[in-house]
Design a protein around this motif. Structure first.
Motif, PDB file in Angstrom:
ATOM      1  N   ALA A 332       0.817  -1.212   0.000  1.00  0.00           N
ATOM      2  CA  ALA A 332       0.000   0.000   0.000  1.00  0.00           C
ATOM      3  C   ALA A 332       0.853   1.264   0.000  1.00  0.00           C
ATOM      4  O   ALA A 332       0.365   2.348  -0.338  1.00  0.00           O
ATOM      5  CB  ALA A 332      -0.930   0.007   1.219  1.00  0.00           C
ATOM      6  N   PHE A 333       2.140   1.132   0.385  1.00  0.00           N
ATOM      7  CA  PHE A 333       3.068   2.254   0.297  1.00  0.00           C
ATOM      8  C   PHE A 333       3.964   2.136  -0.931  1.00  0.00           C
ATOM      9  O   PHE A 333       4.150   3.104  -1.677  1.00  0.00           O
ATOM     10  CB  PHE A 333       3.932   2.333   1.555  1.00  0.00           C
ATOM     11  N   MET A 334       4.520   0.943  -1.153  1.00  0.00           N
ATOM     12  CA  MET A 334       5.526   0.771  -2.197  1.00  0.00           C
ATOM     13  C   MET A 334       4.975   1.023  -3.592  1.00  0.00           C
ATOM     14  O   MET A 334       5.607   1.712  -4.404  1.00  0.00           O
ATOM     15  CB  MET A 334       6.109  -0.644  -2.115  1.00  0.00           C
ATOM     16  N   VAL A 335       3.799   0.481  -3.897  1.00  0.00           N
ATOM     17  CA  VAL A 335       3.256   0.607  -5.254  1.00  0.00           C
ATOM     18  C   VAL A 335       2.921   2.063  -5.586  1.00  0.00           C
ATOM     19  O   VAL A 335       3.380   2.595  -6.619  1.00  0.00           O
ATOM     20  CB  VAL A 335       2.028  -0.315  -5.435  1.00  0.00           C
ATOM     21  N   PRO A 336       2.135   2.772  -4.744  1.00  0.00           N
ATOM     22  CA  PRO A 336       1.866   4.186  -5.059  1.00  0.00           C
ATOM     23  C   PRO A 336       3.138   5.028  -5.112  1.00  0.00           C
ATOM     24  O   PRO A 336       3.267   5.909  -5.966  1.00  0.00           O
ATOM     25  CB  PRO A 336       0.955   4.637  -3.919  1.00  0.00           C
ATOM     26  N   MET A 337       4.068   4.754  -4.204  1.00  0.00           N
ATOM     27  CA  MET A 337       5.300   5.540  -4.188  1.00  0.00           C
ATOM     28  C   MET A 337       6.076   5.352  -5.481  1.00  0.00           C
ATOM     29  O   MET A 337       6.588   6.322  -6.066  1.00  0.00           O
ATOM     30  CB  MET A 337       6.169   5.122  -2.992  1.00  0.00           C
ATOM     31  N   LEU A 338       6.155   4.119  -5.962  1.00  0.00           N
ATOM     32  CA  LEU A 338       6.858   3.841  -7.212  1.00  0.00           C
ATOM     33  C   LEU A 338       6.194   4.563  -8.380  1.00  0.00           C
ATOM     34  O   LEU A 338       6.872   5.165  -9.224  1.00  0.00           O
ATOM     35  CB  LEU A 338       6.887   2.335  -7.466  1.00  0.00           C
ATOM     36  N   LEU A 339       4.866   4.533  -8.421  1.00  0.00           N
ATOM     37  CA  LEU A 339       4.146   5.197  -9.513  1.00  0.00           C
ATOM     38  C   LEU A 339       4.341   6.708  -9.471  1.00  0.00           C
ATOM     39  O   LEU A 339       4.473   7.356 -10.520  1.00  0.00           O
ATOM     40  CB  LEU A 339       2.661   4.845  -9.440  1.00  0.00           C
ATOM     41  N   LEU A 340       4.376   7.284  -8.282  1.00  0.00           N
ATOM     42  CA  LEU A 340       4.596   8.721  -8.161  1.00  0.00           C
ATOM     43  C   LEU A 340       6.011   9.093  -8.593  1.00  0.00           C
ATOM     44  O   LEU A 340       6.227  10.139  -9.226  1.00  0.00           O
ATOM     45  CB  LEU A 340       4.339   9.182  -6.724  1.00  0.00           C
ATOM     46  N   VAL A 341       6.976   8.257  -8.242  1.00  0.00           N
ATOM     47  CA  VAL A 341       8.356   8.504  -8.678  1.00  0.00           C
ATOM     48  C   VAL A 341       8.450   8.446 -10.205  1.00  0.00           C
ATOM     49  O   VAL A 341       9.119   9.276 -10.834  1.00  0.00           O
ATOM     50  CB  VAL A 341       9.318   7.488  -8.023  1.00  0.00           C
ATOM     51  N   VAL A 342       7.777   7.472 -10.810  1.00  0.00           N
ATOM     52  CA  VAL A 342       7.759   7.359 -12.274  1.00  0.00           C
ATOM     53  C   VAL A 342       7.133   8.614 -12.884  1.00  0.00           C
ATOM     54  O   VAL A 342       7.633   9.154 -13.886  1.00  0.00           O
ATOM     55  CB  VAL A 342       6.993   6.094 -12.709  1.00  0.00           C
ATOM     56  N   LEU A 343       6.033   9.097 -12.288  1.00  0.00           N
ATOM     57  CA  LEU A 343       5.377  10.306 -12.799  1.00  0.00           C
ATOM     58  C   LEU A 343       6.310  11.509 -12.710  1.00  0.00           C
ATOM     59  O   LEU A 343       6.428  12.293 -13.666  1.00  0.00           O
ATOM     60  CB  LEU A 343       4.098  10.572 -12.002  1.00  0.00           C
ATOM     61  N   ALA A 344       6.982  11.661 -11.555  1.00  0.00           N
ATOM     62  CA  ALA A 344       7.910  12.779 -11.392  1.00  0.00           C
ATOM     63  C   ALA A 344       9.065  12.678 -12.382  1.00  0.00           C
ATOM     64  O   ALA A 344       9.478  13.683 -12.984  1.00  0.00           O
ATOM     65  CB  ALA A 344       8.433  12.814  -9.953  1.00  0.00           C
ATOM     66  N   ALA A 345       9.585  11.456 -12.587  1.00  0.00           N
ATOM     67  CA  ALA A 345      10.683  11.256 -13.536  1.00  0.00           C
ATOM     68  C   ALA A 345      10.233  11.570 -14.956  1.00  0.00           C
ATOM     69  O   ALA A 345      10.986  12.165 -15.750  1.00  0.00           O
ATOM     70  CB  ALA A 345      11.195   9.821 -13.436  1.00  0.00           C
ATOM     71  N   PHE A 346       9.002  11.187 -15.296  1.00  0.00           N
ATOM     72  CA  PHE A 346       8.466  11.495 -16.621  1.00  0.00           C
ATOM     73  C   PHE A 346       8.385  13.009 -16.819  1.00  0.00           C
ATOM     74  O   PHE A 346       8.766  13.532 -17.880  1.00  0.00           O
ATOM     75  CB  PHE A 346       7.089  10.860 -16.781  1.00  0.00           C
ATOM     76  N   GLY A 347       7.881  13.710 -15.802  1.00  0.00           N
ATOM     77  CA  GLY A 347       7.798  15.163 -15.900  1.00  0.00           C
ATOM     78  C   GLY A 347       9.153  15.799 -16.126  1.00  0.00           C
ATOM     79  O   GLY A 347       9.309  16.709 -16.958  1.00  0.00           O
ATOM     80  N   TRP A 348      10.169  15.312 -15.406  1.00  0.00           N
ATOM     81  CA  TRP A 348      11.511  15.861 -15.569  1.00  0.00           C
ATOM     82  C   TRP A 348      12.074  15.525 -16.950  1.00  0.00           C
ATOM     83  O   TRP A 348      12.745  16.361 -17.580  1.00  0.00           O
ATOM     84  CB  TRP A 348      12.422  15.325 -14.470  1.00  0.00           C
ATOM     85  N   ALA A 349      11.780  14.344 -17.444  1.00  0.00           N
ATOM     86  CA  ALA A 349      12.320  13.915 -18.732  1.00  0.00           C
ATOM     87  C   ALA A 349      11.757  14.738 -19.895  1.00  0.00           C
ATOM     88  O   ALA A 349      12.451  14.949 -20.895  1.00  0.00           O
ATOM     89  CB  ALA A 349      12.037  12.431 -18.947  1.00  0.00           C
ATOM     90  N   VAL A 350      10.498  15.188 -19.782  1.00  0.00           N
ATOM     91  CA  VAL A 350       9.869  15.906 -20.895  1.00  0.00           C
ATOM     92  C   VAL A 350       9.882  17.419 -20.686  1.00  0.00           C
ATOM     93  O   VAL A 350       9.188  18.154 -21.388  1.00  0.00           O
ATOM     94  CB  VAL A 350       8.415  15.427 -21.105  1.00  0.00           C
ATOM     95  N   ARG A 351      10.679  17.894 -19.723  1.00  0.00           N
ATOM     96  CA  ARG A 351      10.629  19.312 -19.357  1.00  0.00           C
ATOM     97  C   ARG A 351      10.994  20.245 -20.519  1.00  0.00           C
ATOM     98  O   ARG A 351      10.510  21.384 -20.572  1.00  0.00           O
ATOM     99  CB  ARG A 351      11.539  19.579 -18.159  1.00  0.00           C
ATOM    100  N   LYS A 352      11.844  19.791 -21.445  1.00  0.00           N
ATOM    101  CA  LYS A 352      12.222  20.641 -22.571  1.00  0.00           C
ATOM    102  C   LYS A 352      11.248  20.513 -23.736  1.00  0.00           C
ATOM    103  O   LYS A 352      10.941  21.499 -24.407  1.00  0.00           O
ATOM    104  CB  LYS A 352      13.642  20.300 -23.025  1.00  0.00           C
ATOM    105  N   ARG A 353      10.765  19.308 -23.951  1.00  0.00           N
ATOM    106  CA  ARG A 353       9.822  19.100 -25.053  1.00  0.00           C
ATOM    107  C   ARG A 353       8.422  19.589 -24.685  1.00  0.00           C
ATOM    108  O   ARG A 353       7.763  20.248 -25.498  1.00  0.00           O
ATOM    109  CB  ARG A 353       9.783  17.619 -25.405  1.00  0.00           C
ATOM    110  N   TRP A 354       7.992  19.250 -23.482  1.00  0.00           N
ATOM    111  CA  TRP A 354       6.658  19.617 -23.015  1.00  0.00           C
ATOM    112  C   TRP A 354       6.777  20.340 -21.669  1.00  0.00           C
ATOM    113  O   TRP A 354       6.473  19.786 -20.609  1.00  0.00           O
ATOM    114  CB  TRP A 354       5.781  18.379 -22.843  1.00  0.00           C
ATOM    115  N   PRO A 355       7.205  21.571 -21.646  1.00  0.00           N
ATOM    116  CA  PRO A 355       7.391  22.276 -20.367  1.00  0.00           C
ATOM    117  C   PRO A 355       6.095  22.439 -19.565  1.00  0.00           C
ATOM    118  O   PRO A 355       6.125  22.434 -18.337  1.00  0.00           O
ATOM    119  CB  PRO A 355       7.963  23.628 -20.788  1.00  0.00           C
TER     120      PRO A 355
END
Length: 664
Positions: A332-355
């Motif tokens: 109940a902690f690990m799965v949501p935390m992993l998904l949130l980290v993936v979301l944050a990483a995605f946001g950082w990865a597309v910061r130049k293409r999709w600011p």
């Protein structure tokens, strides 16, 4: 085939710029005015029926049961008291209380005007979201002004009518959240304009003044506006790039943010965190600091699901049975935390293409920095997403443009329109639920049958539907709801309190089982607002002659145990003093409890008033206590609410002076 490519998904697509760049200024003004008018009209259509609803949950302790904020006149003293003496939070929420006070002055406690005022603020905020999104997109997107405004309109519309917003707009006390958002949006719009102006120019100075005024306005409604610098920081990181209007590095601004970030981190680790690590910080909660932090990834993921999938059935309003993981290894902690980290990483990865996408994701996380942190708040509330939702709406702009990059204007407009109509339709459905208190209580209980609060509120709504007939079916149904809510694990003592009072009104013998359950729940931890409310209600009922347990010692022992277990609670002592004075007729005990309450909370006018009234009635008031009480009541009497008490006290003090003079 060639015709189809040109008409549907060819290079002349709507999202790639087929509006004429030389659109006239009058046409642009008409478009802007039409967009604003459309926002207002759609908002009125979606939310209008919801204005018929009633008060709910925190509306009762903050507004219905508290009289300090109510304005009886518009003189300076009354306005000051209304702004400073209500339930305002640690930092104070004077502008929110002033707005409630003005509502009361003109229309009393009627809910329609209260909710209409909240809707007016929400409509204003939707215009500000439109203005903010327009200003932001003009900096990021290479598209004609008209197209930018249409996209900003879509963002503002989706944000305004989303079903998740109903529990902020139509929840009267959350005008605090609405007003804070107004200040935040004004400050950020001014910030964007200030950063687009030549540094130290007259325009820049005026816009910076707007930032300050917006911040003051927001903080006057709720302390969440303190996040304005954090919102501005993510604007810099993902959109503005810490560069001035002429393209040069804003070195002074970089230094300011570095110092501010360091100061905020130092304050958090040096002052905030140590205070929340103290055992008493979470003494009134069913969860610990660790449990709260472990629960928040799941809570945030749930918020995202509610935003992205705007389905009313997912909006439970009551989250008292939210999952609290037992360790960081729990799924109940690990799965949501992993998904949130993936979301944050995605946001950082597309910061130049999709600011805008990167900004929107960061905006969502910033919006929850306070409420998903170490402060011992409730685990989840829907209104915490009021501004967070704007970030997710912005995040969709550039991905949707990419998906429809080869589609014509007609296809793009159709897709976006269908999406907006769906969101607005779901918002309208959710508003209809809020339009009737009984329907709302029944719906929320069905959506979350394991919520003790939802069951209790349904029982209370059923009683309110037929309050004067204890033999009616509504009372029987309410009793079943209270029994169900009382049996749920981890629930509050409010259902037991309701059962005790209900049985008393029906003239039935009190159930020892219900009293035992009440004692068990009140004794399990330090008393929080719900436990205190339950205890107050039962004692008030007992003082009025009802709610008598089979053995009177049950209530006496319960009050004694609560007083010992809560050594720093003046409110517990006031409740016990009420029982001791009016039920037990033990006046010395009541006065002793009241003196303790005044000692614990010397600035509590209510405690002082109880001491004076009971002291005069029992002839146990000391002369020095009377003199001190006179000063306190006189200082707090700007509304003349204490005139009878002051007159009575003046007469008593005069008699005491005469008696003392004769003795001398």
């Amino acid at each position: 085939m060639l015709y189809w490519e040109r008409a549907a998904c060819g290079p002349f697509s709507y999202l790639e710029g087929e509006f004429h760049p030389m659109q006239s200024v009058p046409a642009q003004r008409i478009l802007r005015f039409g967009a604003l008018l459309l926002l207002l009209l759609v908002g009125m259509v979606v939310y209008w029926n919801g204005l018929k609803g009633g008060f709910i949950f925190d509306d009762f302790p903050n507004l219905v049961d508290d009289e300090d904020w109510r304005l009886a006149s518009l003189d300076a003293g009354s306005l000051k008291m209304a702004m400073t003496e209500g339930i305002t939070g640690n930092a104070g929420r004077p502008l929110a209380l002033l707005s409630f006070g003005l509502n009361y002055y003109f229309t009393g406690l009627a809910t329609w005007p209260m909710k209409a005022t909240g809707l007016a603020v929400h409509l204003l905020n939707s215009l500000l979201v439109f203005a903010f999104a327009s200003a932001l997109m003009r900096r990021v997107l290479s598209a004609p002004v008209a197209k930018v405004r249409l996209m900003a309109l879509a963002v503002a519309l989706a944000w305004m009518v989303h079903p998740l917003q109903a529990s902020t707009v139509l929840y009267v006390v959350q005008r605090m959240e609405l007003g804070a958002a107004t200040g935040v949006l004004i400050a950020l719009i001014c910030y964007l304009h200030a950063r687009s102006s030549t540094p130290r120019s007259r325009n820049a100075v005026l816009w910076w003044c707007g930032v300050v005024l917006g911040t003051v306005l927001g903080l006057g409604f709720k302390e969440t506006a303190i996040l304005i610098p954090a919102y501005a920081l993510v604007l810099e990181v993902f959109v503005l790039g810490f560069r001035n209007a002429d393209g040069t590095r804003a070195r002074a601004l970089i230094a300011l943010y570095a110092v501010g970030t360091l100061a905020a981190a130092t304050s958090f680790f040096a002052f905030v965190l140590p205070a929340k690590l103290a055992p008493e910080s979470y003494a009134t909660r069913d969860f610990s600091l660790a449990g709260r932090l472990l629960s928040q990834p799941g809570v945030l993921l749930g918020y995202l699901q509610q935003i992205v999938l705007p389905w009313p059935e997912s909006l439970k309003f009551y989250y008292d049975n939210a999952i609290v993981p037992t360790s960081w290894l729990a799924p109940a902690f690990m799965v949501p935390m992993l998904l949130l980290v993936v979301l944050a990483a995605f946001g950082w990865a597309v910061r130049k293409r999709w600011p805008l996408t990167a900004l929107g994701i960061a905006w969502f996380f910033v919006s929850h920095v306070l409420t998903s942190n170490v402060v011992p708040l409730e685990l989840a509330f829907e209104h915490r997403n009021y501004l967070a939702l704007a970030g997710i709406a912005l995040a969709w702009v550039q991905p949707l443009r990419a998906l429809m990059a080869r589609c014509t204007r007609g296809v793009a407009v159709t897709v976006v329109s269908v999406l907006l109509v769906f969101v607005a339709g779901m918002g309208w459905v959710q508003v209809q639920t809020w339009a009737d208190p009984t329907r709302l209580a029944l719906t929320l209980s069905n959506r979350n049958p394991d919520s003790s609060r939802a069951g209790y509120e349904l029982g209370r709504a059923l009683l309110a539907s037929n309050p004067d007939d204890p033999a009616s079916p509504a009372w029987g149904l309410a009793e079943k709801e209270f029994e169900h809510a009382a049996a749920l694990p981890g629930g509050s003592p409010l259902p037991e309190q309701a059962l005790i009072i209900l049985h008393s009104y029906q003239g039935r013998t009190q159930s020892p089982h219900v009293w035992a359950s009440l004692e068990r729940k009140i004794s399990r931890r330090a008393l929080g607002p719900q436990e205190l409310g339950a205890l107050e209600a039962v004692v008030a009922c007992r003082v009025q002659g009802g709610c008598r347990p089979v053995d009177e010692r049950v209530l006496l022992d319960l009050l004694t145990a609560a007083t010992v277990a809560n050594p720093n609670s003046s409110r517990v002592r006031l409740v016990f003093a009420n029982y001791a004075f009016n039920a037990m007729k033990d006046y010395p005990l009541a006065m002793e409890l009241l003196r303790e309450a005044v000692r614990i909370s010397p600035g509590d006018t209510g405690a002082q008033l109880w001491l004076l009234r009971m002291g005069l009635a029992s002839n146990l008031l000391g002369l020095e206590e009377g003199r001190k009480g006179m000063g306190i009541l006189t200082a707090a009497n700007s509304r003349h609410a204490y005139d009878p008490d002051i007159k009575h006290l003046e007469h008593w003090l005069a008699e005491q002076q005469q008696t003392k003079a004769k003795g001398d």
